[in-house]
Design an enzyme around this catalytic site. Structure first.
Site, PDB file in Angstrom:
ATOM      1  N   TRP A 128       0.878  -1.175   0.000  1.00 55.58           N
ATOM      2  CA  TRP A 128       0.000   0.000   0.000  1.00 55.58           C
ATOM      3  C   TRP A 128       0.918   1.228   0.000  1.00 55.58           C
ATOM      4  CZ3 TRP A 128      -1.929   2.651   4.875  1.00 55.58           C
ATOM      5  CH2 TRP A 128      -2.919   3.583   4.577  1.00 55.58           C
ATOM      6  N   ASP A 208      -0.389  -5.470   9.740  1.00 58.52           N
ATOM      7  CA  ASP A 208      -1.459  -4.576   9.313  1.00 58.52           C
ATOM      8  C   ASP A 208      -2.651  -5.442   8.898  1.00 58.52           C
ATOM      9  OD1 ASP A 208      -3.071  -2.605   8.332  1.00 58.52           O
ATOM     10  OD2 ASP A 208      -1.685  -1.880   6.793  1.00 58.52           O
ATOM     11  N   LYS A 243     -13.117  -1.036   6.351  1.00 56.60           N
ATOM     12  CA  LYS A 243     -13.613  -1.902   5.275  1.00 56.60           C
ATOM     13  C   LYS A 243     -14.627  -2.915   5.793  1.00 56.60           C
ATOM     14  CE  LYS A 243     -10.445  -0.068   2.560  1.00 56.60           C
ATOM     15  NZ  LYS A 243      -9.379   0.500   3.246  1.00 56.60           N
TER      16      LYS A 243
HETATM   17  C1  LMR Z   1      -6.812   1.760  -0.632  1.00 55.72           C
HETATM   18  O1  LMR Z   1      -5.697   1.240  -0.655  1.00 55.72           O
HETATM   19  O2  LMR Z   1      -7.448   2.047  -1.649  1.00 55.72           O
HETATM   20  C2  LMR Z   1      -7.451   2.047   0.684  1.00 55.72           C
HETATM   21  O3  LMR Z   1      -6.684   1.522   1.717  1.00 55.72           O
HETATM   22  C3  LMR Z   1      -7.795   3.461   0.886  1.00 55.72           C
HETATM   23  C4  LMR Z   1      -6.616   4.320   1.162  1.00 55.72           C
HETATM   24  O4  LMR Z   1      -6.649   5.045   2.163  1.00 55.72           O
HETATM   25  O5  LMR Z   1      -5.660   4.310   0.383  1.00 55.72           O
END
Ligand code: LMR
Length: 394
Positions: A128, A208, A243
């Site tokens: 992420w 996480d 989520k």
């Molecule tokens: C995502 O990866 O789309 C979600 O976790 C929202 C975000 O805050 O990035």
């Protein structure tokens, strides 16, 4: 002074929301930011949350401050789901505090690690994007390893090598389930091995868990976390309800610490309270209070787990349909059938991703990540045809 602040690019993922909204085309498809959507393309408030909010409206008699730890009833009510029934505190060795969303939880977990003396964070890539941003913003050093092989499995060789290189006192950030962005999770056997390796190398795990329940179920998705916690003396856990309760903008998260003995937990968490006080003072209450009310009511828990089950079933249906399509152009979609959660990567080039957007109105992240839940039985064929078109072989 303030002119020293140079223009910064907008967050690429969040910028997609605005780009998509501004697109006037009827058949546009939003596969950007990670929000669940129904087959009609909606992101409704969960019925269990609506019911809890109704209760809150009727019973909440004050909005006076709580404290930097937030709603501890919420923090504790979640624990059996995260750490398992029986003794979710592991004899008092685990406790936590509320945070503003999963991002607040990751931020606080990493800041606690830093305060404890950690300097290096090992992390599989891609991850992420905000993980790396938070690590950098805290002045921690990021050490990467490859998360997945080209064959669509976790790259255990790369992980083993990284753990071998890491020194005692380094931390490793792992996705508990529904890996963001790849959807490629560790198998149970791989988690067993990872847990043993972390113990042997004395690394601090930061797990996480932002998508519990969106993969195979609440219990199943906690397997890796619980295996690691069974082996190591200490860990940090960043949790999100954004989520699995659909509370995105209400920002509902928690950070938990596990210590070697119960008498160390208070001191560790007091650092979390101090960090929170200096950053946001205390987390927003509403969403966490609603989750607490759901978890305190057996009928609402049943409703919630049913709603979560429906989300999973729909994502599985989309994944099965993508897998069934097989090869689109030069892209093999079949691995998506085995991946978990909201996300998967379609290995398109930057030009092809741009062409998906400009020619076909399909919005996906620059990494090639798609939000599988943005696909519906009504638009999935259009998506597959677009992938076939931009990837060439046609
Ligand atoms: C995502 O990866 O789309 C979600 O976790 C929202 C975000 O805050 O990035």
């Amino acid at each position: 002074m303030l002119t020293n602040l140079q223009q910064q690019p907008a967050d690429a993922l969040l910028a997609l929301i605005k780009l998509h909204n501004a697109d006037p085309r009827q058949g546009k498809i939003d596969l950007g930011v990670g929000v669940y959507r129904t087959d009609a393309g909606a992101t409704p408030v969960f019925a269990c949350i609506k019911a809890a909010e109704q209760k809150l409206l009727e019973t909440q008699d004050s909005k006076a401050y709580l404290g930097p730890e937030g709603d501890m009833g919420f923090v504790h009510a979640l624990m059996p789901y995260v750490f398992g029934e029986g003794d979710p505190t592991k004899g008092g060795r685990i406790d936590g505090m509320q945070t503003p969303g999963g991002t607040g939880a990751v931020r606080l977990a990493l800041a606690l690690a830093k305060r404890a003396g950690v300097e290096k964070i090992w992390m599989g890539t891609p991850s992420w994007p905000n993980h790396a941003q938070i690590v950098a913003d805290l002045g921690l050093e990021l050490k990467g390893f490859v998360h997945a092989t080209k064959g669509g499995r976790a790259d255990m060789d790369s992980l083993r090598f990284a753990i071998g290189q890491a020194g005692a006192g380094d931390a490793i950030l792992l996705h508990g389930c529904c890996h963001n962005p790849s959807g490629i999770d560790y198998t149970h056997a791989e988690w067993d091995e990872i847990a043993a390796l972390l113990k042997a190398r004395r690394l601090l795990p930061i797990i996480d868990l932002a998508y519990q329940g969106l993969g195979h179920g609440m219990e199943e998705d906690a397997y890796g976390l619980r295996r690691v916690l069974a082996e190591v003396p200490e860990a940090l856990i960043a949790y999100s309800c954004d989520k699995n309760f659909g509370l995105y903008r209400d920002r509902v998260g928690a950070v938990y610490v596990m210590m070697a003995s119960a008498d160390q937990v208070g001191a560790a968490l007091s650092n979390g309270h101090a960090l929170a006080r200096a950053a946001w003072s205390m987390p927003p209450d509403h969403g966490a209070a609603a989750v607490r009310l759901v978890l305190e009511d057996k009928a609402l828990v049943k409703l919630w787990l049913g709603e979560l089950g429906d989300m999973r079933a729909r994502m599985l249906q989309v994944r099965a349909k993508l897998a069934e399509a097989g090869v689109a152009g030069t892209i093999d979609l079949s691995p998506l059938g085995k991946q978990n959660g909201l996300f998967s990567i379609i290995p398109l080039t930057s030009e092809q991703i741009l062409s998906m957007r400009e020619k076909h109105g399909v919005y996906m992240a620059g990494s090639g990540r798609i939000n599988v839940a943005g696909l519906t039985m009504g638009n999935i064929d259009q998506f597959i045809a677009a992938v076939a078109d931009v990837s060439g072989a046609g």
